[in-house]
Design a protein around this motif. Structure first.
Motif, PDB file in Angstrom:
ATOM      1  N   LYS A 190       0.848  -1.192   0.000  1.00 37.46           N
ATOM      2  CA  LYS A 190       0.000   0.000   0.000  1.00 37.46           C
ATOM      3  C   LYS A 190       0.884   1.242   0.000  1.00 37.46           C
ATOM      4  O   LYS A 190       1.150   1.837   1.059  1.00 37.46           O
ATOM      5  N   PRO A 191       1.372   1.641  -1.171  1.00 37.16           N
ATOM      6  CA  PRO A 191       2.300   2.791  -1.261  1.00 37.16           C
ATOM      7  C   PRO A 191       1.746   4.070  -0.658  1.00 37.16           C
ATOM      8  O   PRO A 191       2.486   4.870  -0.094  1.00 37.16           O
ATOM      9  N   ASP A 192       0.424   4.268  -0.773  1.00 37.47           N
ATOM     10  CA  ASP A 192      -0.169   5.514  -0.278  1.00 37.47           C
ATOM     11  C   ASP A 192      -0.082   5.622   1.242  1.00 37.47           C
ATOM     12  O   ASP A 192      -0.110   6.737   1.788  1.00 37.47           O
ATOM     13  N   GLU A 193       0.013   4.490   1.934  1.00 37.54           N
ATOM     14  CA  GLU A 193       0.004   4.511   3.396  1.00 37.54           C
ATOM     15  C   GLU A 193       1.414   4.384   3.989  1.00 37.54           C
ATOM     16  O   GLU A 193       1.568   4.474   5.209  1.00 37.54           O
ATOM     17  N   ILE A 194       2.415   4.150   3.146  1.00 37.66           N
ATOM     18  CA  ILE A 194       3.775   3.948   3.661  1.00 37.66           C
ATOM     19  C   ILE A 194       4.263   5.185   4.401  1.00 37.66           C
ATOM     20  O   ILE A 194       4.816   5.102   5.502  1.00 37.66           O
ATOM     21  N   ILE A 195       4.041   6.380   3.806  1.00 31.38           N
ATOM     22  CA  ILE A 195       4.504   7.623   4.436  1.00 31.38           C
ATOM     23  C   ILE A 195       3.820   7.826   5.787  1.00 31.38           C
ATOM     24  O   ILE A 195       4.466   8.196   6.779  1.00 31.38           O
ATOM     25  N   LYS A 196       2.521   7.556   5.854  1.00 32.87           N
ATOM     26  CA  LYS A 196       1.795   7.707   7.114  1.00 32.87           C
ATOM     27  C   LYS A 196       2.332   6.738   8.182  1.00 32.87           C
ATOM     28  O   LYS A 196       2.471   7.112   9.358  1.00 32.87           O
ATOM     29  N   GLN A 197       2.636   5.513   7.741  1.00 34.27           N
ATOM     30  CA  GLN A 197       3.159   4.537   8.694  1.00 34.27           C
ATOM     31  C   GLN A 197       4.541   4.946   9.198  1.00 34.27           C
ATOM     32  O   GLN A 197       4.864   4.767  10.373  1.00 34.27           O
ATOM     33  N   LEU A 198       5.354   5.504   8.310  1.00 35.45           N
ATOM     34  CA  LEU A 198       6.689   5.940   8.720  1.00 35.45           C
ATOM     35  C   LEU A 198       6.607   7.120   9.683  1.00 35.45           C
ATOM     36  O   LEU A 198       7.418   7.245  10.604  1.00 35.45           O
ATOM     37  N   GLN A 199       5.611   7.992   9.490  1.00 37.13           N
ATOM     38  CA  GLN A 199       5.452   9.150  10.371  1.00 37.13           C
ATOM     39  C   GLN A 199       5.016   8.731  11.772  1.00 37.13           C
ATOM     40  O   GLN A 199       5.360   9.398  12.753  1.00 37.13           O
ATOM     41  N   VAL A 236       8.484   7.111  -2.323  1.00 38.22           N
ATOM     42  CA  VAL A 236       8.131   5.737  -1.960  1.00 38.22           C
ATOM     43  C   VAL A 236       9.062   4.745  -2.636  1.00 38.22           C
ATOM     44  O   VAL A 236       9.497   3.756  -2.027  1.00 38.22           O
ATOM     45  N   GLU A 237       9.407   5.029  -3.907  1.00 38.06           N
ATOM     46  CA  GLU A 237      10.285   4.113  -4.633  1.00 38.06           C
ATOM     47  C   GLU A 237      11.665   4.036  -3.973  1.00 38.06           C
ATOM     48  O   GLU A 237      12.236   2.942  -3.828  1.00 38.06           O
ATOM     49  N   ASN A 238      12.204   5.191  -3.563  1.00 35.45           N
ATOM     50  CA  ASN A 238      13.513   5.190  -2.915  1.00 35.45           C
ATOM     51  C   ASN A 238      13.473   4.509  -1.543  1.00 35.45           C
ATOM     52  O   ASN A 238      14.429   3.864  -1.124  1.00 35.45           O
ATOM     53  N   VAL A 239      12.341   4.660  -0.849  1.00 36.69           N
ATOM     54  CA  VAL A 239      12.185   3.994   0.452  1.00 36.69           C
ATOM     55  C   VAL A 239      12.168   2.477   0.264  1.00 36.69           C
ATOM     56  O   VAL A 239      12.839   1.735   0.995  1.00 36.69           O
ATOM     57  N   LEU A 240      11.427   2.015  -0.715  1.00 35.28           N
ATOM     58  CA  LEU A 240      11.354   0.568  -0.963  1.00 35.28           C
ATOM     59  C   LEU A 240      12.715   0.011  -1.373  1.00 35.28           C
ATOM     60  O   LEU A 240      13.034  -1.150  -1.088  1.00 35.28           O
ATOM     61  N   ALA A 241      13.526   0.849  -2.030  1.00 37.26           N
ATOM     62  CA  ALA A 241      14.855   0.390  -2.450  1.00 37.26           C
ATOM     63  C   ALA A 241      15.793   0.209  -1.264  1.00 37.26           C
ATOM     64  O   ALA A 241      16.816  -0.483  -1.375  1.00 37.26           O
ATOM     65  N   LEU A 242      15.452   0.815  -0.131  1.00 38.66           N
ATOM     66  CA  LEU A 242      16.293   0.701   1.064  1.00 38.66           C
ATOM     67  C   LEU A 242      16.041  -0.575   1.862  1.00 38.66           C
ATOM     68  O   LEU A 242      16.803  -0.890   2.785  1.00 38.66           O
ATOM     69  N   ILE A 243      14.992  -1.287   1.517  1.00 39.41           N
ATOM     70  CA  ILE A 243      14.633  -2.488   2.274  1.00 39.41           C
ATOM     71  C   ILE A 243      15.711  -3.557   2.100  1.00 39.41           C
ATOM     72  O   ILE A 243      16.081  -3.900   0.974  1.00 39.41           O
TER      73      ILE A 243
END
Length: 388
Positions: A190-199, A236-243
């Motif tokens: 759920k890319p739209d919720e990733i930022i909210k979860q990180l916050q 979001v793409e750069n965040v997923l690349a850090l996994i």
């Protein structure tokens, strides 16, 4: 020879020739003991024969018994008890210079000692007793005794650390892991919720999963996410690349082995899995280090929140706390063989989910159930009972 401290002898052998000779003699006890016993018995029998002859010539046949009693007293006091007690209390003073004479006698009596040893082994073989080879290995319990005996020369905090290191082999990863239900993870589907979860997160590392929480895809370090903000490259793409791909640890692995694996794999955390591959929890490098040096300052507040002391001397405890941590905080000795958390220990003892206001006594701890839900215990009160 037998009372001397082997560890101190090993240190002295580096600079002292007599100590090196003594260490060499103690490496092979058969000729050493054989030669000493041969000389000891030879002298005692020879002295007995002389005393008997002198007694008969001076006072007649009836004095043999008195001469034997007198010689026994003399040998016990002046040849056995007194010198051996003195030597046992001053082993280095006696053993090191005596090694010169003993080594010479070993060479002189070597054929006789070898013959006696062969005859003794032959008799033992007939009786069905086989000679056991002594590898000289020291057990962990013996090593702990050595550390405990070193109190005058090792500071108490370092001594405790050494004892904890020795015990690392006995402690398993599941004993200190963070349980599965306490792990925080984010859904990458759920890319739209990733930022909210990180916050919302308050943790430095997060697990990531795809659609289902059982489908763990990796670990995300918040430090790397912050770096994206600093570089103005957050997406979001750069965040997923850090996994980073997950690192799995088999259940039952000792902390000593896992510490080595973390070092070899250059990892700081791993997911503990059971024999079916199901994730049971998370093991972190810092938790292993805490087993050695004690709790770090950053984790002490968490322990205080889980265990709160009351004015009457009792403790309000979150039953999810690990038994090992509880034992360390309250100086108790609750068993960790069957359950890893206080909640698990209570359920193991009762074999059912208890009702509120139920009390249970385990060892010298009285546990009162304060709050419960339909499925688990929420809060308990612990009271330490005086064993007397």
């Amino acid at each position: 020879m037998m009372a001397i401290n082997r560890y101190r002898l090993k240190a002295l052998a580096k600079t002292n020739k007599n100590a090196k000779r003594t260490e060499r003699l103690l490496e092979d006890l058969d000729p050493l003991i054989g030669t000493i016993l041969l000389g000891n018995n030879l002298v005692n029998i020879f002295a007995s024969s002389i005393a008997t002859i002198l007694a008969i010539k001076l006072w007649g046949d009836g004095s043999v018994i008195l001469a034997s009693l007198a010689l026994t007293f003399i040998i016990l006091v002046f040849a056995e008890t007194t010198p051996k007690t003195f030597a046992a209390k001053n082993p280095e003073k006696i053993a090191l210079p005596a090694s010169i004479v003993i080594e010479a006698f070993i060479q002189i009596f070597k054929p006789f000692v070898w013959l006696i040893a062969q005859l003794s082994q032959g008799i033992l073989a007939i009786l069905g007793i086989k000679e056991k080879s002594d590898t000289g290995d020291i057990s962990s319990e013996e090593l702990k005794m050595v550390v405990n005996d070193a109190k005058p020369i090792i500071a108490s905090n370092y001594q405790k650390m050494l004892l904890n290191i020795i015990d690392l082999e006995k402690v398993k990863v599941e004993d200190i892991m963070i349980p599965r239900h306490e792990l925080i993870s984010i859904d990458t589907s759920k890319p739209d919720e990733i930022i909210k979860q990180l916050q919302r997160t308050q943790h430095t590392r997060l697990l990531t999963y795809d659609t289902s929480s059982n489908n763990i895809t990796g670990v995300l370090h918040m430090r790397n996410v912050v770096n994206l903000y600093a570089k103005d490259a957050f997406s979001v793409e750069n965040v997923l690349a850090l996994i980073r791909k997950p690192y799995f640890v088999p259940e039952g692995t000792s902390l000593a082995h896992q510490l080595k694996h973390f070092q070899m794999q250059k990892r700081r955390l791993g997911l503990v899995v059971d024999e079916y591959g199901e994730i049971r929890g998370l093991i972190v490098l810092e938790d292993i280090l805490e087993e050695i040096v004690g709790q770090f300052t950053s984790n002490q507040n968490e322990s205080i929140d889980e265990v709160i002391k009351q004015e009457d001397g009792s403790y309000l405890v979150d039953p999810r706390v690990s038994i090992r941590e509880l034992n360390a905080l309250l100086n108790t000795n609750l068993s960790v063989d069957k359950a890893k958390t206080l909640n698990g220990l209570i359920l193991e003892e009762l074999q059912s989910i208890p009702k509120r206001d139920v009390s249970i006594k385990i060892d010298n701890i009285l546990i009162d159930i304060i709050q419960i839900t339909d499925r688990t215990i929420k809060l308990v009160k612990l009271t330490k009972i005086d064993p007397s």
